[in-house]
Design a protein around this motif. Structure first.
Motif, PDB file in Angstrom:
ATOM      1  N   ALA A   1       0.600  -1.190  -0.097  1.00 20.91           N
ATOM      2  CA  ALA A   1      -0.044   0.215   0.426  1.00 20.91           C
ATOM      3  C   ALA A   1       0.844   0.919   0.387  1.00 20.91           C
ATOM      4  O   ALA A   1       1.426   1.275   1.703  1.00 20.91           O
ATOM      5  N   ASP A   2       0.306   2.163  -0.886  1.00 26.63           N
ATOM      6  CA  ASP A   2       1.063   3.452  -0.741  1.00 26.63           C
ATOM      7  C   ASP A   2       0.817   4.496   0.381  1.00 26.63           C
ATOM      8  O   ASP A   2       1.997   5.287   0.668  1.00 26.63           O
ATOM      9  N   ALA A   3      -0.243   4.313   0.697  1.00 27.14           N
ATOM     10  CA  ALA A   3      -0.578   4.807   2.067  1.00 27.14           C
ATOM     11  C   ALA A   3       0.169   4.827   2.941  1.00 27.14           C
ATOM     12  O   ALA A   3       0.836   5.554   3.927  1.00 27.14           O
ATOM     13  N   ASP A   4       1.098   3.392   3.431  1.00 22.48           N
ATOM     14  CA  ASP A   4       1.342   3.031   4.548  1.00 22.48           C
ATOM     15  C   ASP A   4       2.934   3.335   4.085  1.00 22.48           C
ATOM     16  O   ASP A   4       3.101   4.075   5.017  1.00 22.48           O
ATOM     17  N   LEU A   5       3.212   3.420   3.169  1.00 22.64           N
ATOM     18  CA  LEU A   5       4.865   3.979   2.812  1.00 22.64           C
ATOM     19  C   LEU A   5       4.824   5.411   2.652  1.00 22.64           C
ATOM     20  O   LEU A   5       6.289   6.159   3.307  1.00 22.64           O
ATOM     21  N   GLU A   6       3.798   6.400   2.520  1.00 22.00           N
ATOM     22  CA  GLU A   6       3.375   7.346   2.995  1.00 22.00           C
ATOM     23  C   GLU A   6       3.535   8.428   4.175  1.00 22.00           C
ATOM     24  O   GLU A   6       4.133   9.121   4.414  1.00 22.00           O
TER      25      GLU A   6
ATOM     26  N   ALA B   1      15.135   0.295  12.030  1.00 22.57           N
ATOM     27  CA  ALA B   1      14.880  -0.628  11.704  1.00 22.57           C
ATOM     28  C   ALA B   1      13.333  -1.332  12.119  1.00 22.57           C
ATOM     29  O   ALA B   1      13.098  -2.409  11.509  1.00 22.57           O
ATOM     30  N   GLU B   2      13.842  -0.466  13.087  1.00 23.58           N
ATOM     31  CA  GLU B   2      10.846  -1.174  13.107  1.00 23.58           C
ATOM     32  C   GLU B   2      10.913  -0.433  11.986  1.00 23.58           C
ATOM     33  O   GLU B   2       9.714  -1.848  11.626  1.00 23.58           O
ATOM     34  N   ALA B   3      11.110   0.526  11.115  1.00 23.06           N
ATOM     35  CA  ALA B   3      10.670   0.615   9.924  1.00 23.06           C
ATOM     36  C   ALA B   3      10.883  -0.350   8.622  1.00 23.06           C
ATOM     37  O   ALA B   3       9.614  -0.343   8.263  1.00 23.06           O
ATOM     38  N   ARG B   4      12.256  -0.674   9.225  1.00 27.48           N
ATOM     39  CA  ARG B   4      12.414  -1.740   7.993  1.00 27.48           C
ATOM     40  C   ARG B   4      11.600  -3.214   8.084  1.00 27.48           C
ATOM     41  O   ARG B   4      10.889  -3.394   7.099  1.00 27.48           O
ATOM     42  N   THR B   5      11.944  -3.558   9.165  1.00 30.65           N
ATOM     43  CA  THR B   5      11.148  -4.786  10.293  1.00 30.65           C
ATOM     44  C   THR B   5       9.230  -4.275   9.552  1.00 30.65           C
ATOM     45  O   THR B   5       8.789  -5.545   8.989  1.00 30.65           O
ATOM     46  N   HIS B   6       8.692  -3.584   9.880  1.00 30.94           N
ATOM     47  CA  HIS B   6       7.590  -3.082   9.488  1.00 30.94           C
ATOM     48  C   HIS B   6       7.352  -3.542   7.279  1.00 30.94           C
ATOM     49  O   HIS B   6       6.241  -3.619   7.148  1.00 30.94           O
ATOM     50  N   ILE B   7       7.836  -2.901   6.577  1.00 35.36           N
ATOM     51  CA  ILE B   7       7.614  -2.853   5.601  1.00 35.36           C
ATOM     52  C   ILE B   7       8.178  -4.207   4.660  1.00 35.36           C
ATOM     53  O   ILE B   7       6.989  -4.802   4.216  1.00 35.36           O
TER      54      ILE B   7
ATOM     55  N   ARG C   1      16.542  -4.648  -1.168  1.00 34.02           N
ATOM     56  CA  ARG C   1      16.399  -4.726  -3.185  1.00 34.02           C
ATOM     57  C   ARG C   1      14.847  -5.140  -2.795  1.00 34.02           C
ATOM     58  O   ARG C   1      14.120  -4.115  -3.806  1.00 34.02           O
ATOM     59  N   LEU C   2      14.266  -6.388  -1.617  1.00 36.02           N
ATOM     60  CA  LEU C   2      13.039  -5.591  -1.843  1.00 36.02           C
ATOM     61  C   LEU C   2      12.262  -4.394  -1.175  1.00 36.02           C
ATOM     62  O   LEU C   2      11.768  -4.271  -1.804  1.00 36.02           O
ATOM     63  N   ILE C   3      12.896  -3.715  -0.343  1.00 32.77           N
ATOM     64  CA  ILE C   3      12.386  -2.211   0.056  1.00 32.77           C
ATOM     65  C   ILE C   3      12.447  -1.627  -1.679  1.00 32.77           C
ATOM     66  O   ILE C   3      11.693  -0.807  -1.527  1.00 32.77           O
ATOM     67  N   MET C   4      13.062  -1.343  -2.047  1.00 35.77           N
ATOM     68  CA  MET C   4      13.552  -0.801  -3.158  1.00 35.77           C
ATOM     69  C   MET C   4      13.021  -0.848  -4.280  1.00 35.77           C
ATOM     70  O   MET C   4      12.233   0.366  -4.497  1.00 35.77           O
ATOM     71  N   LEU C   5      12.419  -2.069  -3.879  1.00 41.60           N
ATOM     72  CA  LEU C   5      11.164  -2.620  -5.349  1.00 41.60           C
ATOM     73  C   LEU C   5       9.787  -2.214  -4.853  1.00 41.60           C
ATOM     74  O   LEU C   5       9.019  -1.889  -5.075  1.00 41.60           O
ATOM     75  N   ALA C   6       9.667  -2.224  -3.107  1.00 46.30           N
ATOM     76  CA  ALA C   6       8.372  -1.779  -2.710  1.00 46.30           C
ATOM     77  C   ALA C   6       8.470  -0.831  -2.960  1.00 46.30           C
ATOM     78  O   ALA C   6       6.997  -0.057  -3.275  1.00 46.30           O
ATOM     79  N   ARG C   7       9.188   0.396  -2.638  1.00 47.00           N
ATOM     80  CA  ARG C   7       9.122   1.583  -2.962  1.00 47.00           C
ATOM     81  C   ARG C   7       8.976   2.103  -4.353  1.00 47.00           C
ATOM     82  O   ARG C   7       7.402   3.366  -4.395  1.00 47.00           O
ATOM     83  N   SER C   8       9.257   1.588  -5.697  1.00 49.23           N
ATOM     84  CA  SER C   8       9.083   1.903  -6.842  1.00 49.23           C
ATOM     85  C   SER C   8       8.210   1.028  -7.315  1.00 49.23           C
ATOM     86  O   SER C   8       7.452   2.070  -8.323  1.00 49.23           O
TER      87      SER C   8
END
Length: 135
Positions: free
Chosen positions: A2-7, A43-49, A79-86
């Motif tokens: 969800a883009d809303a979660d990333l925002e 670290a918490e943000a990474r684990t959440h994503i 790599r996974l976080i980058m793919l998710a953000r893009s």
């Protein structure tokens, strides 16, 4: 993803940086407490994503990889976080997709390291057992 979660995560991070006075870094006189707190929140943000984009089996596999080689697990996470953000991930990553990603990362690191060939060059005209008899 969800883009809303990333925002929401981005807004929280921006608010945190503004609260700390523009993110003055370690030389701002605040000490190491703020730096540790910032690292913990990241670290918490990474684990959440990662919990949002990985299926449980894939998360377990990534955890086992982290036990063996932490740098490889960090590369995969990045790599996974980058793919998710893009926005390139349309659904949660399965264990098989994670295996494919690991394979592609392994190929990239092999190419960057130069193949890892071992070359042995032997000296010509060196010592023989016969040479000891001449002494």
């Amino acid at each position: 993803m969800a883009d809303a979660d990333l925002e929401e995560i981005r807004k929280a991070r921006l608010a945190q940086l503004q609260q700390q006075g523009g993110g003055g870094g370690p030389s701002s006189g605040g000490g190491g407490g703020e730096d540790d707190q910032r690292k913990q929140q990241e670290a918490e943000a990474r684990t959440h994503i990662l919990s949002q984009i990985l299926e449980p089996e894939a998360a377990d596999r990534l955890g086992r990889i982290r036990l063996v080689k932490e740098s490889r697990a960090t590369d995969v996470e990045n790599r996974l976080i980058m793919l998710a953000r893009s926005g390139q991930l349309r659904s949660k990553v399965t264990e098989n997709q994670l295996k494919e990603l690991l394979g592609s990362l392994a190929e990239n690191t092999r190419e960057n390291e130069g193949g890892g060939n071992i070359v042995i060059s032997r000296r010509k005209g060196g010592w023989d057992d016969d040479d000891l008899d001449d002494l």
